[in-house]
Design a protein around this motif. Structure first.
Motif, mmCIF file in Angstrom:
data_model
loop_
_atom_site.group_PDB
_atom_site.id
_atom_site.type_symbol
_atom_site.label_atom_id
_atom_site.label_comp_id
_atom_site.label_asym_id
_atom_site.label_seq_id
_atom_site.Cartn_x
_atom_site.Cartn_y
_atom_site.Cartn_z
ATOM 1 N N SER A 187 14.989 47.810 50.776
ATOM 2 C CA SER A 187 15.151 49.240 51.014
ATOM 3 C C SER A 187 15.143 49.542 52.506
ATOM 4 O O SER A 187 14.690 48.727 53.323
ATOM 5 C CB SER A 187 14.031 50.029 50.332
ATOM 6 O OG SER A 187 12.795 49.781 50.979
ATOM 7 N N ALA A 188 15.623 50.728 52.853
ATOM 8 C CA ALA A 188 15.633 51.133 54.260
ATOM 9 C C ALA A 188 14.217 51.196 54.821
ATOM 10 O O ALA A 188 13.966 50.779 55.963
ATOM 11 C CB ALA A 188 16.328 52.485 54.404
ATOM 12 N N SER A 189 13.271 51.687 54.032
ATOM 13 C CA SER A 189 11.888 51.794 54.524
ATOM 14 C C SER A 189 11.275 50.418 54.757
ATOM 15 O O SER A 189 10.556 50.203 55.742
ATOM 16 C CB SER A 189 11.037 52.595 53.532
ATOM 17 O OG SER A 189 11.015 51.979 52.265
ATOM 18 N N ASN A 245 12.799 49.015 57.942
ATOM 19 C CA ASN A 245 12.261 49.697 59.120
ATOM 20 C C ASN A 245 10.865 49.168 59.470
ATOM 21 O O ASN A 245 10.539 48.992 60.650
ATOM 22 C CB ASN A 245 12.199 51.204 58.874
ATOM 23 C CG ASN A 245 11.824 51.969 60.119
ATOM 24 O OD1 ASN A 245 12.498 51.907 61.144
ATOM 25 N ND2 ASN A 245 10.719 52.704 60.052
ATOM 26 N N GLU A 246 10.058 48.892 58.454
ATOM 27 C CA GLU A 246 8.724 48.329 58.696
ATOM 28 C C GLU A 246 8.825 46.959 59.377
ATOM 29 O O GLU A 246 8.042 46.646 60.281
ATOM 30 C CB GLU A 246 7.971 48.205 57.369
ATOM 31 C CG GLU A 246 7.526 49.538 56.790
ATOM 32 C CD GLU A 246 6.867 49.377 55.433
ATOM 33 O OE1 GLU A 246 6.669 48.213 54.999
ATOM 34 O OE2 GLU A 246 6.553 50.401 54.804
ATOM 35 N N ALA A 280 22.014 54.954 53.651
ATOM 36 C CA ALA A 280 20.596 55.028 53.275
ATOM 37 C C ALA A 280 19.708 55.025 54.516
ATOM 38 O O ALA A 280 18.704 55.740 54.593
ATOM 39 C CB ALA A 280 20.236 53.864 52.356
ATOM 40 N N TRP A 281 20.079 54.220 55.502
ATOM 41 C CA TRP A 281 19.335 54.175 56.761
ATOM 42 C C TRP A 281 19.413 55.519 57.479
ATOM 43 O O TRP A 281 18.401 56.022 57.984
ATOM 44 C CB TRP A 281 19.903 53.065 57.634
ATOM 45 C CG TRP A 281 19.142 52.809 58.903
ATOM 46 C CD1 TRP A 281 19.427 53.319 60.139
ATOM 47 C CD2 TRP A 281 17.985 51.983 59.058
ATOM 48 N NE1 TRP A 281 18.513 52.859 61.058
ATOM 49 C CE2 TRP A 281 17.625 52.033 60.419
ATOM 50 C CE3 TRP A 281 17.244 51.203 58.191
ATOM 51 C CZ2 TRP A 281 16.530 51.331 60.915
ATOM 52 C CZ3 TRP A 281 16.146 50.500 58.675
ATOM 53 C CH2 TRP A 281 15.811 50.571 60.028
ATOM 54 N N ASN A 282 20.587 56.099 57.510
ATOM 55 C CA ASN A 282 20.780 57.385 58.182
ATOM 56 C C ASN A 282 20.025 58.515 57.495
ATOM 57 O O ASN A 282 19.505 59.421 58.152
ATOM 58 C CB ASN A 282 22.272 57.730 58.244
ATOM 59 C CG ASN A 282 22.861 57.461 59.615
ATOM 60 O OD1 ASN A 282 22.139 57.282 60.585
ATOM 61 N ND2 ASN A 282 24.178 57.421 59.698
ATOM 62 N N ARG A 283 19.981 58.477 56.171
ATOM 63 C CA ARG A 283 19.294 59.541 55.436
ATOM 64 C C ARG A 283 17.811 59.604 55.797
ATOM 65 O O ARG A 283 17.200 60.678 55.760
ATOM 66 C CB ARG A 283 19.455 59.325 53.925
ATOM 67 C CG ARG A 283 20.785 59.832 53.374
ATOM 68 C CD ARG A 283 20.746 59.908 51.864
ATOM 69 N NE ARG A 283 20.601 58.611 51.247
ATOM 70 C CZ ARG A 283 21.612 57.814 50.921
ATOM 71 N NH1 ARG A 283 22.859 58.206 51.174
ATOM 72 N NH2 ARG A 283 21.406 56.645 50.351
ATOM 73 N N GLU A 284 17.251 58.448 56.134
ATOM 74 C CA GLU A 284 15.838 58.416 56.533
ATOM 75 C C GLU A 284 15.652 58.735 58.010
ATOM 76 O O GLU A 284 14.508 58.774 58.495
ATOM 77 C CB GLU A 284 15.251 57.029 56.226
ATOM 78 C CG GLU A 284 15.292 56.650 54.756
ATOM 79 C CD GLU A 284 14.435 57.560 53.904
ATOM 80 O OE1 GLU A 284 13.443 58.111 54.433
ATOM 81 O OE2 GLU A 284 14.761 57.729 52.717
ATOM 82 N N ASP A 285 16.757 58.935 58.721
ATOM 83 C CA ASP A 285 16.733 59.277 60.143
ATOM 84 C C ASP A 285 16.028 58.210 60.976
ATOM 85 O O ASP A 285 15.331 58.515 61.954
ATOM 86 C CB ASP A 285 16.052 60.644 60.352
ATOM 87 C CG ASP A 285 16.425 61.269 61.707
ATOM 88 O OD1 ASP A 285 17.535 60.981 62.198
ATOM 89 O OD2 ASP A 285 15.602 62.021 62.256
ATOM 90 N N TYR A 286 16.241 56.964 60.599
ATOM 91 C CA TYR A 286 15.681 55.864 61.380
ATOM 92 C C TYR A 286 16.534 55.628 62.626
ATOM 93 O O TYR A 286 17.677 56.084 62.720
ATOM 94 C CB TYR A 286 15.614 54.591 60.542
ATOM 95 C CG TYR A 286 14.613 54.646 59.415
ATOM 96 C CD1 TYR A 286 13.336 55.167 59.602
ATOM 97 C CD2 TYR A 286 14.938 54.154 58.145
ATOM 98 C CE1 TYR A 286 12.413 55.206 58.561
ATOM 99 C CE2 TYR A 286 14.026 54.180 57.106
ATOM 100 C CZ TYR A 286 12.766 54.713 57.316
ATOM 101 O OH TYR A 286 11.858 54.750 56.297
#
Length: 305
Positions: A39-41, A44-45, A148-154
Motif C-alpha cells: 500500500s501507499a502508506s 511511505n513508512e 494512490a500515492w497522490n491521493r495520500e498527498d505523499y
C-alpha cells in the motif's frame, strides 16, 4: 428518554456502517498472496525509515515521470522491458541485457524492489514478471499506482533520479513460468491444457489486430477473458472473492494441468498472470511469444468468428 433512544439508534447505525466499510476493505485485501502488493502508506513508512535496500521503479511514460514521481524512483519504459531484437518483437529482455539495465538503475541482488505505474496499467506486472522469471524474489507492486500515492498527498519529485550503479546479476531463470508456441500447438486437443486469451473482444474474435501481427483471430479452442475484467471503474482491483468468481465462471480453474496466458505482446498477459498469482494459482504459464508470435507462424492454425 426519547433523545437517549435516538442517540443509541444513531450510534448503532454508525457502528454498522463502519463495520461494513471494514469488512469491505478486508475483502479487497483477502488475496492468498497479498504480500505481492504494497500500500501507499506502507511504502511511505519504508521511505521515511530510510531503508538502503529499497529501490522504487516507475514504469509510466517518460513525460508522466518528469511531471512527478515518487522520491528516488528510477524510470523504466518501453524498450527497457522488451528485447529490442528477436524474431518476436517485445519478448522479455535477455538475461544479460536485463542485468545491465538493472545495474544502471541502481538495483542490487539484495534490493527490495517496489514497482508502480498508472492505476490501471498492466506494465508494473510486466516488470514484476521479468524480475521474478530472473529469480529476484523481493519484488512487489504498489497497489493503486501513482494515483494512490497522490491521493495520500505523499512527497513527490520532478527531477530524474540518477542512482549509482548496482550489482544486479541474473543468476537463475524460472523457465517453468514460460511456454512457447510449439508446446501450445502440441496441446490444442488436450482438455487439461487451457489457453487464456486476455486481449480485447475485438482482437479475440478477429475483428481487429495490432501491429506486427499479420493474421487476425485466436488460437483454436482458447477462451477469452479480457485482462481488465478484474478491475473496477477506477482501475482498482475488485475484491478477491469477485475476481475468483470471474475466473471460475470463465473456466480458469485450478484443476487444469496448465493455463497458458497470452495477449498481443505479453504485457496484458503479465497482468493476468500476476492476478492469478495473487490468488495463488500455480498452474499458470505466460506465453511470451504471444499473439504476434502465433500470427507470424503460417504453420499454426487460427480460428475466427
Amino acid at each position: 428518554m426519547n433523545i437517549y433512544y435516538k442517540f443509541n439508534s444513531f450510534l448503532i447505525i454508525l457502528i454498522s456502517i463502519l463495520l461494513l466499510i471494514s469488512l469491505s476493505a478486508a475483502a479487497e485485501e483477502d488475496f492468498t498472496a497479498a504480500e505481492l502488493l504494497i500500500s501507499a502508506s506502507e511504502l511511505n513508512e519504508k521511505l521515511e525509515a530510510g531503508s538502503e535496500n529499497l529501490k522504487i521503479i516507475d514504469v509510466r511514460s517518460s513525460a508522466r515521470y518528469l511531471l512527478g514521481h515518487l522520491p528516488d524512483a528510477a524510470h523504466m519504459w518501453g524498450d527497457d522491458l522488451s528485447a529490442v531484437q528477436g524474431w518476436v518483437p517485445e519478448l522479455i529482455p535477455k538475461a544479460s541485457a536485463f542485468s545491465e539495465l538493472a545495474r544502471e538503475k541502481g538495483i542490487n541482488n539484495d534490493s527490495e524492489i517496489i514497482i508502480y505505474g498508472e492505476q490501471a496499467s498492466p506494465w508494473p506486472a510486466r516488470l514484476w514478471f521479468i524480475f521474478k522469471v530472473y529469480a529476484h524474489q523481493d519484488v512487489r507492486i504498489l497497489r493503486g499506482g501513482y494515483q494512490a500515492w497522490n491521493r495520500e498527498d505523499y512527497e513527490t519529485e520532478m527531477l530524474p533520479y540518477n542512482p549509482g550503479e548496482g550489482n544486479f546479476e541474473v543468476s537463475d531463470v524460472k523457465n517453468e513460468w514460460l511456454i512457447n508456441s510449439d508446446t501450445i500447438a502440441e496441446n490444442l486437443d488436450n482438455d487439461d491444457f487451457l489457453v487464456l486469451d486476455t486481449r480485447t473482444e475485438a482482437e479475440y474474435t478477429g475483428e481487429e489486430t495490432n501491429s506486427a501481427a499479420p493474421r487476425k483471430g485466436r488460437i483454436p479452442g482458447s477462451i477469452h477473458l479480457e485482462w481488465s475484467a478484474v478491475l473496477d471503474e477506477e482501475g482498482n482491483y475488485k475484491s478477491a472473492a469477485e475476481i475468483s468468481r470471474i475466473f471460475q465462471e470463465a473456466g480458469v480453474t485450478r484443476d487444469k494441468e496448465v493455463i497458458a496466458i497470452l495477449s498481443h505482446n505479453g504485457v496484458r498477459a503479465a497482468h493476468t498472470f500476476f492476478t492469478l498469482r495473487l490468488l495463488d494459482y500455480n498452474n499458470i504459464k505466460l506465453y511470451d511469444e504471444a499473439w504476434v508470435g502465433w500470427s507470424n507462424r503460417s504453420d499454426l492454425p487460427v480460428e475466427m468468428n
